[in-house]
Design a protein around this motif. Structure first.
Motif, PDB file in Angstrom:
ATOM      1  N   GLU A 153      13.957   1.310  -0.116  1.00 20.96           N
ATOM      2  CA  GLU A 153      12.924   1.846   0.774  1.00 20.96           C
ATOM      3  C   GLU A 153      13.371   1.801   2.230  1.00 20.96           C
ATOM      4  O   GLU A 153      13.022   2.665   3.025  1.00 20.96           O
ATOM      5  N   THR A 194       7.362  -2.732   8.511  1.00 20.97           N
ATOM      6  CA  THR A 194       7.188  -2.066   7.215  1.00 20.97           C
ATOM      7  C   THR A 194       7.162  -3.077   6.078  1.00 20.97           C
ATOM      8  O   THR A 194       6.341  -2.990   5.164  1.00 20.97           O
ATOM      9  N   ASN A 195       8.061  -4.062   6.133  1.00 18.74           N
ATOM     10  CA  ASN A 195       8.101  -5.067   5.069  1.00 18.74           C
ATOM     11  C   ASN A 195       6.892  -5.987   5.099  1.00 18.74           C
ATOM     12  O   ASN A 195       6.393  -6.385   4.043  1.00 18.74           O
ATOM     13  N   TYR A 209       3.927  -5.050   6.033  1.00 20.66           N
ATOM     14  CA  TYR A 209       2.886  -4.206   5.440  1.00 20.66           C
ATOM     15  C   TYR A 209       3.024  -4.163   3.912  1.00 20.66           C
ATOM     16  O   TYR A 209       2.040  -4.321   3.193  1.00 20.66           O
ATOM     17  N   ARG A 210       4.251  -3.967   3.412  1.00 21.81           N
ATOM     18  CA  ARG A 210       4.469  -3.898   1.958  1.00 21.81           C
ATOM     19  C   ARG A 210       4.085  -5.215   1.284  1.00 21.81           C
ATOM     20  O   ARG A 210       3.496  -5.221   0.205  1.00 21.81           O
ATOM     21  N   GLN A 219       0.205  -5.459   1.284  1.00 21.38           N
ATOM     22  CA  GLN A 219      -0.365  -4.573   0.264  1.00 21.38           C
ATOM     23  C   GLN A 219      -0.074  -5.096  -1.142  1.00 21.38           C
ATOM     24  O   GLN A 219      -0.927  -5.055  -2.025  1.00 21.38           O
TER      25      GLN A 219
END
Length: 170
Positions: A13, A38-39, A41-42, A45
């Motif tokens: 990703e 981004t990580n 957030y991942r 989630q």
């Protein structure tokens, strides 16, 4: 400059993100900042989805409803504005979720005696009982999420995340 997995490779990703963003004419592109955000957030989630699927669904609770119950379990009673801030949602969302939790008899609302404009949400005995049953299962999931990290790595991540929270007033 890039984030690598333990074998020294970028995650798939991350490669896709870098490939897309390096084509955009941004003069000061900070790929490390992008990958960290981004990580985070991942992970957030993924944690939310795992807990909703494996634990919270058994109690008919969403992530936000659980967050509210958790705050109520810790503080027993909390003003709706503070509850919304803690959960990171609007007062309208808190109002809607409170209605659902009231129907399940897990909490109730009460107005401040001195200031009728202020409303508090209060945990019921049934709500406390649900949290005492639910939280050990939830905590098991928390442990599973970080089990691949050493104690030292967990402490380091804990410190760095807490710093980001403080510096950004989250």
């Amino acid at each position: 400059m890039h984030s690598f997995n333990e074998d020294g490779e970028l995650l798939p990703e991350e490669i896709d993100t870098i490939n897309r963003l390096t084509k955009i004419p941004i003069h000061s592109l900070n790929l490390d900042a992008i990958l960290i955000a981004t990580n985070i957030y991942r992970i957030a989630q993924g944690l939310r989805n795992k807990m909703e699927r494996e634990v919270l669904s058994q109690y008919g609770l969403s992530w936000t409803a659980f967050s509210m119950l958790y705050d109520l379990w810790i503080w027993e009673s909390i003003e709706t504005k503070k509850l919304a801030q803690s959960a990171g949602v609007s007062k309208a969302t808190i109002s809607n979720i409170t209605k659902t939790l009231e129907q399940k008899e897990l909490c109730f609302r009460k107005s401040d005696i001195r200031d009728k404009r202020m409303t508090y949400v209060v945990l019921t005995d049934k709500g406390k009982q649900v949290m005492e049953e639910l939280y050990p299962q939830f905590h098991k999931g928390e442990i599973e999420i970080v089990s691949g990290l050493s104690v030292e790595e967990q402490k380091s991540m804990e410190t760095l995340l807490r710093r980001l929270i403080r510096e950004n007033d989250f």
